[in-house]
Design a protein around this motif. Structure first.
Motif, PDB file in Angstrom:
ATOM      1  N   GLY A 194      42.924  21.263 -11.070  1.00  0.00           N
ATOM      2  CA  GLY A 194      41.988  20.158 -11.218  1.00  0.00           C
ATOM      3  C   GLY A 194      41.285  19.886  -9.903  1.00  0.00           C
ATOM      4  N   GLN A 195      40.444  18.883  -9.900  1.00  0.00           N
ATOM      5  CA  GLN A 195      39.673  18.561  -8.699  1.00  0.00           C
ATOM      6  C   GLN A 195      40.471  17.702  -7.714  1.00  0.00           C
ATOM      7  OE1 GLN A 195      39.513  16.905 -11.460  1.00  0.00           O
ATOM      8  NE2 GLN A 195      39.400  14.733 -10.924  1.00  0.00           N
ATOM      9  N   ALA A 244      43.752  18.242 -20.198  1.00  0.00           N
ATOM     10  CA  ALA A 244      43.506  19.679 -20.194  1.00  0.00           C
ATOM     11  C   ALA A 244      42.661  20.077 -21.394  1.00  0.00           C
ATOM     12  CB  ALA A 244      44.830  20.427 -20.220  1.00  0.00           C
ATOM     13  N   SER A 245      41.728  20.967 -21.159  1.00  0.00           N
ATOM     14  CA  SER A 245      40.939  21.538 -22.243  1.00  0.00           C
ATOM     15  C   SER A 245      40.889  23.041 -22.065  1.00  0.00           C
ATOM     16  CB  SER A 245      39.529  20.943 -22.258  1.00  0.00           C
ATOM     17  OG  SER A 245      38.848  21.227 -21.050  1.00  0.00           O
ATOM     18  N   GLY A 246      40.624  23.748 -23.155  1.00  0.00           N
ATOM     19  CA  GLY A 246      40.648  25.189 -23.103  1.00  0.00           C
ATOM     20  C   GLY A 246      42.029  25.716 -23.473  1.00  0.00           C
ATOM     21  N   GLN A 253      37.840  29.003 -20.965  1.00  0.00           N
ATOM     22  CA  GLN A 253      38.042  28.535 -19.601  1.00  0.00           C
ATOM     23  C   GLN A 253      38.821  27.213 -19.630  1.00  0.00           C
ATOM     24  OE1 GLN A 253      37.259  30.163 -16.902  1.00  0.00           O
ATOM     25  NE2 GLN A 253      37.900  28.622 -15.435  1.00  0.00           N
ATOM     26  N   TYR A 271      45.034  27.704 -12.669  1.00  0.00           N
ATOM     27  CA  TYR A 271      43.987  26.696 -12.877  1.00  0.00           C
ATOM     28  C   TYR A 271      44.354  25.410 -12.143  1.00  0.00           C
ATOM     29  CZ  TYR A 271      42.977  29.925 -16.659  1.00  0.00           C
ATOM     30  OH  TYR A 271      42.703  31.049 -17.383  1.00  0.00           O
ATOM     31  N   CYS A 308      46.522  13.966 -16.492  1.00  0.00           N
ATOM     32  CA  CYS A 308      45.714  15.180 -16.398  1.00  0.00           C
ATOM     33  C   CYS A 308      45.346  15.606 -17.811  1.00  0.00           C
ATOM     34  CB  CYS A 308      46.483  16.281 -15.684  1.00  0.00           C
ATOM     35  SG  CYS A 308      45.678  17.894 -15.732  1.00  0.00           S
ATOM     36  N   GLN A 360      39.997  23.705 -18.223  1.00  0.00           N
ATOM     37  CA  GLN A 360      39.549  22.627 -17.337  1.00  0.00           C
ATOM     38  C   GLN A 360      40.633  21.561 -17.273  1.00  0.00           C
ATOM     39  OE1 GLN A 360      35.604  21.427 -18.797  1.00  0.00           O
ATOM     40  NE2 GLN A 360      34.738  22.443 -17.015  1.00  0.00           N
ATOM     41  N   LEU A 361      40.888  21.080 -16.067  1.00  0.00           N
ATOM     42  CA  LEU A 361      41.906  20.065 -15.835  1.00  0.00           C
ATOM     43  C   LEU A 361      41.250  18.896 -15.102  1.00  0.00           C
ATOM     44  CD1 LEU A 361      44.685  22.465 -14.493  1.00  0.00           C
ATOM     45  CD2 LEU A 361      44.438  21.617 -16.822  1.00  0.00           C
ATOM     46  N   VAL A 362      41.409  17.705 -15.647  1.00  0.00           N
ATOM     47  CA  VAL A 362      40.776  16.529 -15.060  1.00  0.00           C
ATOM     48  C   VAL A 362      41.848  15.467 -14.812  1.00  0.00           C
ATOM     49  CG1 VAL A 362      39.051  14.724 -15.316  1.00  0.00           C
ATOM     50  CG2 VAL A 362      38.612  17.023 -16.229  1.00  0.00           C
TER      51      VAL A 362
END
Length: 120
Positions: free
Chosen positions: A111-112, A24-26, A1, A109, A22, A3-5
């Motif tokens: 981010g928030q 990114a993981s996954g 999955q 995908y 930003c 994830q973007l922060v």
């Protein structure tokens, strides 16, 4: 999955600068790109800038020449350097990543979001 922060948003006066990041993981396909969208109150979300994995960039007309998108593949981090900010740049900025599905890349995908407010 994936994830973007996002980080780096804030308030600035017109003419100022901000740099968004930003993390990114996954797994993100090496065939596809990443980008930045923004959404201002009462408006639709719009693509501000994108970058392919090989570094090809694109910008909307409204930010061309003022914003610069970049990426650090080793750190899995996407950036957006925003200069000469205008009040109309005020929006929530979203990091986005594409997914390779059925032989093509599509935005999948998000981010928030991080708020950018530009005052006159």
């Amino acid at each position: 999955q994936v994830q973007l922060v996002e980080s780096g948003g804030g308030s600035v006066q017109a003419g100022g600068s901000l740099k968004l990041s930003c993390a990114a993981s996954g797994y993100i396909s090496s065939r596809c790109g990443m980008g930045w969208y923004r959404q201002a109150p009462g408006k639709e979300r719009e693509l501000v800038s994108s970058i392919s994995r090989d570094g090809t960039t694109a910008y909307s007309d409204s930010v061309q020449g003022r914003f610069t998108i970049s990426q650090d593949n080793a750190k899995n981090t996407l950036y957006l350097q925003m200069n000469s900010l205008k009040t109309e740049d005020t929006a929530v900025y979203y990091c986005a990543a594409e997914e390779f599905v059925n032989e093509w890349c599509g935005w999948a995908y998000w981010g928030q979001g991080t708020q950018v407010t530009v005052s006159s």
